[in-house]
Design a protein around this motif. Structure first.
Motif, PDB file in Angstrom:
ATOM      1  N   SER A 132      22.441  75.167  48.269  1.00  0.00           N
ATOM      2  CA  SER A 132      21.666  75.100  49.497  1.00  0.00           C
ATOM      3  C   SER A 132      21.933  73.794  50.231  1.00  0.00           C
ATOM      4  CB  SER A 132      20.169  75.201  49.160  1.00  0.00           C
ATOM      5  OG  SER A 132      19.364  74.911  50.284  1.00  0.00           O
ATOM      6  N   ASN A 133      21.747  73.819  51.550  1.00  0.00           N
ATOM      7  CA  ASN A 133      21.848  72.618  52.359  1.00  0.00           C
ATOM      8  C   ASN A 133      20.477  72.048  52.705  1.00  0.00           C
ATOM      9  OD1 ASN A 133      24.688  72.575  52.540  1.00  0.00           O
ATOM     10  ND2 ASN A 133      24.638  74.139  54.158  1.00  0.00           N
ATOM     11  N   ALA A 134      19.405  72.569  52.076  1.00  0.00           N
ATOM     12  CA  ALA A 134      18.060  72.068  52.335  1.00  0.00           C
ATOM     13  C   ALA A 134      17.925  70.645  51.816  1.00  0.00           C
ATOM     14  CB  ALA A 134      17.025  72.976  51.679  1.00  0.00           C
ATOM     15  N   CYS A 135      16.852  70.017  52.212  1.00  0.00           N
ATOM     16  CA  CYS A 135      16.528  68.665  51.754  1.00  0.00           C
ATOM     17  C   CYS A 135      17.603  67.643  52.109  1.00  0.00           C
ATOM     18  CB  CYS A 135      16.256  68.636  50.248  1.00  0.00           C
ATOM     19  SG  CYS A 135      14.596  69.127  49.798  1.00  0.00           S
ATOM     20  N   GLU A 136      17.891  67.535  53.388  1.00  0.00           N
ATOM     21  CA  GLU A 136      18.757  66.451  53.842  1.00  0.00           C
ATOM     22  C   GLU A 136      18.130  65.125  53.419  1.00  0.00           C
ATOM     23  OE1 GLU A 136      20.128  64.352  58.053  1.00  0.00           O
ATOM     24  OE2 GLU A 136      19.098  66.306  58.061  1.00  0.00           O
ATOM     25  N   THR A 137      18.902  64.253  52.812  1.00  0.00           N
ATOM     26  CA  THR A 137      18.379  62.994  52.291  1.00  0.00           C
ATOM     27  C   THR A 137      18.628  61.867  53.274  1.00  0.00           C
ATOM     28  OG1 THR A 137      18.851  63.729  50.034  1.00  0.00           O
ATOM     29  CG2 THR A 137      18.388  61.393  50.343  1.00  0.00           C
ATOM     30  N   ARG A 138      17.552  61.177  53.628  1.00  0.00           N
ATOM     31  CA  ARG A 138      17.644  60.011  54.494  1.00  0.00           C
ATOM     32  C   ARG A 138      16.912  58.841  53.833  1.00  0.00           C
ATOM     33  NH1 ARG A 138      16.795  62.201  60.735  1.00  0.00           N
ATOM     34  NH2 ARG A 138      18.102  64.066  60.555  1.00  0.00           N
ATOM     35  N   ILE A 139      17.122  57.663  54.373  1.00  0.00           N
ATOM     36  CA  ILE A 139      16.517  56.447  53.835  1.00  0.00           C
ATOM     37  C   ILE A 139      15.638  55.814  54.899  1.00  0.00           C
ATOM     38  CG2 ILE A 139      16.981  54.151  52.881  1.00  0.00           C
ATOM     39  CD1 ILE A 139      17.746  56.475  51.056  1.00  0.00           C
ATOM     40  N   ALA A 140      14.476  55.327  54.491  1.00  0.00           N
ATOM     41  CA  ALA A 140      13.613  54.519  55.363  1.00  0.00           C
ATOM     42  C   ALA A 140      13.606  53.104  54.811  1.00  0.00           C
ATOM     43  CB  ALA A 140      12.201  55.087  55.402  1.00  0.00           C
ATOM     44  N   LEU A 141      14.069  52.150  55.596  1.00  0.00           N
ATOM     45  CA  LEU A 141      14.271  50.778  55.135  1.00  0.00           C
ATOM     46  C   LEU A 141      13.571  49.787  56.060  1.00  0.00           C
ATOM     47  CD1 LEU A 141      15.761  48.581  53.425  1.00  0.00           C
ATOM     48  CD2 LEU A 141      17.669  48.819  55.037  1.00  0.00           C
ATOM     49  N   VAL A 142      12.764  48.908  55.480  1.00  0.00           N
ATOM     50  CA  VAL A 142      12.144  47.809  56.227  1.00  0.00           C
ATOM     51  C   VAL A 142      12.970  46.551  55.990  1.00  0.00           C
ATOM     52  CG1 VAL A 142      10.109  46.353  56.469  1.00  0.00           C
ATOM     53  CG2 VAL A 142       9.837  48.809  56.081  1.00  0.00           C
ATOM     54  N   VAL A 143      13.471  45.954  57.067  1.00  0.00           N
ATOM     55  CA  VAL A 143      14.290  44.746  56.927  1.00  0.00           C
ATOM     56  C   VAL A 143      13.450  43.511  57.197  1.00  0.00           C
ATOM     57  CG1 VAL A 143      16.510  45.824  57.437  1.00  0.00           C
ATOM     58  CG2 VAL A 143      15.116  44.954  59.305  1.00  0.00           C
ATOM     59  N   THR A 144      13.753  42.452  56.454  1.00  0.00           N
ATOM     60  CA  THR A 144      13.065  41.167  56.580  1.00  0.00           C
ATOM     61  C   THR A 144      14.112  40.055  56.539  1.00  0.00           C
ATOM     62  OG1 THR A 144      12.803  40.933  54.189  1.00  0.00           O
ATOM     63  CG2 THR A 144      11.051  42.111  55.368  1.00  0.00           C
TER      64      THR A 144
END
Length: 367
Positions: free
Chosen positions: A164-176
């Motif tokens: 399946s192509n479901a659940c595209e994975t992305r990243i959420a990143l807070v930069v400091t």
């Protein structure tokens, strides 16, 4: 005037605003609990009770969504960790049965093989893995980059297992300031693990110690250098970067209003955005501010359509779409102004006050 419109008196003008059902995105806090205790989190200054969304309340909400034909996405995102609610996967399946897109933001620590396969089977569209790049051993997290990489691998394996192509994975990143040099390590950890995009945000400090670690505001020249470096690092790894501003701009856009969104808390209270959904303390460019939660309705007593059509909510969205509200960050009286100490109201007489919101300057971003 008919019940199909709302009247707003603005200076010497009378504005007739048609009611609409253009809600396109619902941010849903399925749980306000979290298995971590990160010191930079809003939850550290909470005095509120915490819990999971009641299942009957969720089912009523799922039914209410049918009244919004333009609704595209339900995003399980909040101050809590959605996997703390044991019925998350079941909820995803119910939303998907209504032909809506489902997005989930998680700290990744509870995303094991079983959970990854269940999300793929339920048809979740996007999973954002939120990474804390300071390499600090928060409770429940041995090493943030190891946890992130393992979760990405589990989602990739789950897609392959299901074909399946479901659940595209992305990243959420807070930069400091302190973690910016660690971004190359993050890129190396993610490369080849099926991650398609990264959503980058700046830090919203909740105390003065954290405020010293914010990266903004930079000069325009410094901003170009930082954005170019981040863009290149992720782009070379095949990961699409979505970047914030790092310089302070006068131009303001409320992305929550422009994307026709609302935020629903775990207890059914409906807020206009993530910033105003809970009470906490924040630091805005070195100045302490009390965020007072603001709600336009309660799903335990009203339907979502009734709340969306509330005259106060309709007028609020109209004003914010046109940036017709005070701008504290452009005012030379800011340091002595009492209004700027809370989000309760501003000097224009508007409540809630969005007058120094860092989201509308695109310094702080949500996935």
């Amino acid at each position: 005037m008919t019940t199909d419109s709302v009247v707003l008196d603005l200076d010497e003008s009378r504005i007739v605003i048609p009611r609409d059902r253009r809600l396109r995105k619902v941010y849903l806090e399925f749980s306000s609990r979290c298995n971590l205790n990160c010191p930079m989190c809003f939850r550290e200054s909470w005095t509120e009770p915490q819990g999971d969304m009641d299942w009957d309340l969720f089912l009523r909400l799922a039914s209410d969504l049918e009244q919004f034909p333009r609704l595209e996405t339900v995003h399980f995102l909040g101050i809590g960790e959605p996997f703390c609610n044991p019925r998350l996967v079941e909820a995803v399946g119910i939303i998907k049965s209504g032909n809506r897109r489902v997005r989930i933001t998680t700290n990744a620590t509870l995303l094991d093989r079983s959970a990854a396969r269940a999300l793929v089977a339920a048809g979740a569209d996007i999973v954002d893995l939120s990474v804390e790049a300071e390499n600090v051993p928060w409770p429940g997290r041995v090493n943030s980059l190891e946890t992130l990489s393992k979760a990405a691998e589990e989602l990739l394996e789950a897609r392959r297992h299901a074909g399946s192509n479901a659940c595209e994975t992305r990243i959420a990143l807070v930069v400091t300031r302190s973690n910016l040099p660690l971004v190359p390590d993050i890129v190396r950890s993610l490369k080849g693990r099926g991650v398609s995009a990264v959503s980058v945000s700046n830090l919203l400090p909740t105390d003065m110690e954290a405020d010293a670690n914010r990266l903004y505001p930079l000069s325009l020249e410094e901003e170009v250098a930082v954005r170019s470096k981040l863009y290149t690092q992720f782009q070379h790894a095949g990961i699409k970067p979505e970047l914030p501003r790092f310089a302070l701009s006068t131009e303001r856009h409320c992305n929550f209003v422009r994307s026709e969104s609302c935020f629903i808390r775990w207890d059914g209270l409906v807020a206009p955005c993530l910033r105003l959904c809970h009470g906490y303390s924040e630091i805005v460019l070195g100045r302490e501010k009390e965020v007072v939660p603001w709600f336009f309705g309660d799903l335990k007593r009203q339907g979502l359509a009734e709340i969306w059509d509330d005259p106060g909510y309709v007028s609020f969205r109209w004003r914010l779409r046109r940036a017709l509200y005070a701008s504290c960050l452009d005012c030379n009286l800011l340091r002595s102004c009492e209004y700027a100490k809370t989000t309760e109201s501003d000097c224009w007489g508007d409540s809630p006050a969005c007058s120094d919101c860092l989201w509308d300057r695109n310094l702080i971003r949500c996935p």
